[in-house]
Design an enzyme around this catalytic site. Sequence first.
Site, PDB file in Angstrom:
ATOM      1  N   ASP A   1      -7.209  -1.173  -4.477  1.00 47.58           N
ATOM      2  CA  ASP A   1      -8.246  -0.747  -3.524  1.00 47.58           C
ATOM      3  C   ASP A   1      -9.157   0.304  -4.147  1.00 47.58           C
ATOM      4  OD1 ASP A   1      -7.098  -2.373  -1.541  1.00 47.58           O
ATOM      5  OD2 ASP A   1      -5.812  -0.753  -0.832  1.00 47.58           O
TER       6      ASP A   1
ATOM      7  N   ASP B   1       0.860  -1.185   0.000  1.00 48.75           N
ATOM      8  CA  ASP B   1       0.000   0.000   0.000  1.00 48.75           C
ATOM      9  C   ASP B   1       0.893   1.230   0.000  1.00 48.75           C
ATOM     10  OD1 ASP B   1      -2.474  -1.365   0.095  1.00 48.75           O
ATOM     11  OD2 ASP B   1      -2.330  -1.573   2.269  1.00 48.75           O
TER      12      ASP B   1
END
Length: 145
Positions: free
Chosen positions: A122, A109
Amino acid sequence: MLFYVIAILVIVMDQLSKYLIRTCIEINETVTMWGIPLTHIENSGMAGGLFQGYARLFGVGAVLFVMVVLYFRRNEEMKGALIDSSFGFLVGGALGNGIDRLVFGQVTDFIIRSGGILNLADHAIEIGGLLLIIFGVVNWFKNKD
């Protein structure tokens, strides 16, 4: 065809961006690119860092989710550009994160947002979910008459 194009583009862009982050930014390091702060973290859980250590289980869940979407795509009521786009973003995002979970045991991430640190997969899942809601509302109004 739209479904496959979107899904493949999401997977390629997601995996390429994660590769660049993993190779160019140290874990927990923050850099600014084009005015956007990026922080490299690795998440072995799910959204928000919940259930750490279960990444491979969630990877299997992503594969099962894709199988369910492919099943629903066969439904005659679920045809058209809107639902194909929705499913393309959902499948691309699920597989993008699923690849990380199954190969690396964690998800990379890096995009800082008010709700945490996310990645392109995401965001694709969020877009796919929004399009799915719009599809449902449009179909509800069509069938209401």
